[in-house]
Design a protein around this motif. Structure first.
Motif, PDB file in Angstrom:
ATOM      1  N   ALA A   1       0.818  -1.211   0.000  1.00  0.00           N
ATOM      2  CA  ALA A   1       0.000   0.000   0.000  1.00  0.00           C
ATOM      3  C   ALA A   1       0.851   1.260   0.000  1.00  0.00           C
ATOM      4  O   ALA A   1       0.316   2.363   0.001  1.00  0.00           O
ATOM      5  CB  ALA A   1      -0.921   0.000   1.222  1.00  0.00           C
ATOM      6  N   GLN A   2       2.187   1.095   0.038  1.00  0.00           N
ATOM      7  CA  GLN A   2       3.100   2.236   0.099  1.00  0.00           C
ATOM      8  C   GLN A   2       2.705   3.160   1.259  1.00  0.00           C
ATOM      9  O   GLN A   2       2.563   4.374   1.105  1.00  0.00           O
ATOM     10  CB  GLN A   2       3.100   3.006  -1.223  1.00  0.00           C
ATOM     11  CG  GLN A   2       3.750   2.278  -2.375  1.00  0.00           C
ATOM     12  CD  GLN A   2       5.258   2.207  -2.203  1.00  0.00           C
ATOM     13  OE1 GLN A   2       5.904   3.221  -2.018  1.00  0.00           O
ATOM     14  NE2 GLN A   2       5.815   1.019  -2.258  1.00  0.00           N
ATOM     15  N   CYS A   3       2.537   2.565   2.416  1.00  0.00           N
ATOM     16  CA  CYS A   3       2.161   3.282   3.628  1.00  0.00           C
ATOM     17  C   CYS A   3       3.170   4.399   3.886  1.00  0.00           C
ATOM     18  O   CYS A   3       4.376   4.156   3.875  1.00  0.00           O
ATOM     19  CB  CYS A   3       2.124   2.297   4.800  1.00  0.00           C
ATOM     20  SG  CYS A   3       1.736   3.038   6.373  1.00  0.00           S
TER      21      CYS A   3
ATOM     22  N   ILE B   1       2.840  11.993  14.963  1.00  0.00           N
ATOM     23  CA  ILE B   1       3.146  12.943  13.901  1.00  0.00           C
ATOM     24  C   ILE B   1       1.846  13.323  13.190  1.00  0.00           C
ATOM     25  O   ILE B   1       1.096  12.454  12.747  1.00  0.00           O
ATOM     26  CB  ILE B   1       4.142  12.338  12.888  1.00  0.00           C
ATOM     27  CG1 ILE B   1       5.428  11.906  13.593  1.00  0.00           C
ATOM     28  CG2 ILE B   1       4.428  13.307  11.760  1.00  0.00           C
ATOM     29  CD1 ILE B   1       6.153  13.015  14.301  1.00  0.00           C
ATOM     30  N   ASP B   2       1.597  14.615  13.090  1.00  0.00           N
ATOM     31  CA  ASP B   2       0.402  15.102  12.402  1.00  0.00           C
ATOM     32  C   ASP B   2       0.673  15.059  10.897  1.00  0.00           C
ATOM     33  O   ASP B   2       1.539  15.787  10.400  1.00  0.00           O
ATOM     34  CB  ASP B   2       0.078  16.522  12.847  1.00  0.00           C
ATOM     35  CG  ASP B   2      -1.253  17.017  12.319  1.00  0.00           C
ATOM     36  OD1 ASP B   2      -1.817  16.384  11.399  1.00  0.00           O
ATOM     37  OD2 ASP B   2      -1.740  18.034  12.838  1.00  0.00           O
ATOM     38  N   PRO B   3      -0.057  14.224  10.160  1.00  0.00           N
ATOM     39  CA  PRO B   3       0.230  14.077   8.729  1.00  0.00           C
ATOM     40  C   PRO B   3      -0.040  15.339   7.911  1.00  0.00           C
ATOM     41  O   PRO B   3       0.462  15.472   6.806  1.00  0.00           O
ATOM     42  CB  PRO B   3      -0.679  12.928   8.289  1.00  0.00           C
ATOM     43  CG  PRO B   3      -1.698  12.783   9.350  1.00  0.00           C
ATOM     44  CD  PRO B   3      -1.120  13.346  10.603  1.00  0.00           C
ATOM     45  N   ARG B   4      -0.792  16.288   8.464  1.00  0.00           N
ATOM     46  CA  ARG B   4      -1.050  17.529   7.729  1.00  0.00           C
ATOM     47  C   ARG B   4       0.189  18.402   7.634  1.00  0.00           C
ATOM     48  O   ARG B   4       0.329  19.182   6.698  1.00  0.00           O
ATOM     49  CB  ARG B   4      -2.182  18.320   8.390  1.00  0.00           C
ATOM     50  CG  ARG B   4      -3.514  17.580   8.333  1.00  0.00           C
ATOM     51  CD  ARG B   4      -4.552  18.329   9.093  1.00  0.00           C
ATOM     52  NE  ARG B   4      -4.159  18.273  10.515  1.00  0.00           N
ATOM     53  CZ  ARG B   4      -4.814  18.876  11.484  1.00  0.00           C
ATOM     54  NH1 ARG B   4      -5.871  19.594  11.227  1.00  0.00           N
ATOM     55  NH2 ARG B   4      -4.405  18.769  12.732  1.00  0.00           N
TER      56      ARG B   4
ATOM     57  N   ILE C   1       4.663  12.080   4.363  1.00  0.00           N
ATOM     58  CA  ILE C   1       4.130  10.820   4.880  1.00  0.00           C
ATOM     59  C   ILE C   1       2.736  10.504   4.332  1.00  0.00           C
ATOM     60  O   ILE C   1       2.080   9.586   4.809  1.00  0.00           O
ATOM     61  CB  ILE C   1       4.145  10.768   6.421  1.00  0.00           C
ATOM     62  CG1 ILE C   1       3.298  11.870   7.037  1.00  0.00           C
ATOM     63  CG2 ILE C   1       5.557  10.803   6.938  1.00  0.00           C
ATOM     64  CD1 ILE C   1       3.151  11.753   8.544  1.00  0.00           C
ATOM     65  N   LYS C   2       2.303  11.259   3.350  1.00  0.00           N
ATOM     66  CA  LYS C   2       1.100  10.949   2.564  1.00  0.00           C
ATOM     67  C   LYS C   2      -0.168  10.766   3.410  1.00  0.00           C
ATOM     68  O   LYS C   2      -0.969   9.880   3.162  1.00  0.00           O
ATOM     69  CB  LYS C   2       1.316   9.691   1.722  1.00  0.00           C
ATOM     70  CG  LYS C   2       2.590   9.663   0.950  1.00  0.00           C
ATOM     71  CD  LYS C   2       2.473  10.419  -0.331  1.00  0.00           C
ATOM     72  CE  LYS C   2       3.729  10.179  -1.161  1.00  0.00           C
ATOM     73  NZ  LYS C   2       4.159  11.315  -1.849  1.00  0.00           N
TER      74      LYS C   2
END
Length: 138
Positions: free
Chosen positions: A46-48, A81-84, A89-90
């Motif tokens: 899934a390419q996490c 970690i906030d992905p925004r 980190i997609k």
């Protein structure tokens, strides 16, 4: 198949974290189905977080545990970690920034409460995984 609470790492994600000044101690915590090998394959396929080199360090059965609850418990101990803020980190949730000192202190206190001899704790990925799983499971 049973749900498993897992801790995984990606060397390329850890290298990226070290390069951008975040930290090299980045781990993914989440719920998956099947064995550790199945979870590794699904994360990589899934390419996490934009990575394909995931390896599961440790996993345990998630007895009635919800991923959102586990991440909430974990957020009380370590920084998620906030992905925004990091488009690299997609949008992936469950990436944890671990402070090795917190891991060491956790095991030192645990040993002291058990009345065991105080010995130095080696902070290695397996030790970090045990700490994260305990924190996430509550």
């Amino acid at each position: 198949m049973t749900d498993m609470l897992y801790v995984a790492r990606s060397r390329s994600l850890q290298d990226w974290g070290g390069e951008v000044g975040l930290t090299k101690h980045l781990y993914k915590v989440g719920l998956g189905v099947g064995t550790a090998k199945d979870i590794e394959q699904s994360l990589s396929a899934a390419q996490c977080a934009g990575r394909g080199d995931w390896s599961v360090i440790k996993c345990v059965e998630a007895e009635g545990l919800d991923e959102a609850d586990a991440l909430t418990r974990l957020a009380a101990k370590e920084a998620l970690i906030d992905p925004r803020y990091y488009p690299q980190i997609k949008g992936e949730r469950g990436i944890v920034k671990v402070k090795p000192a917190n891991v060491e202190n956790h095991f030192l206190v645990q040993n002291a409460l058990a009345g065991e001899h105080q010995k130095a704790v080696r902070v290695i990925p397996l030790t970090i995984a045990a700490y994260l799983l305990r924190a996430a499971a509550g």
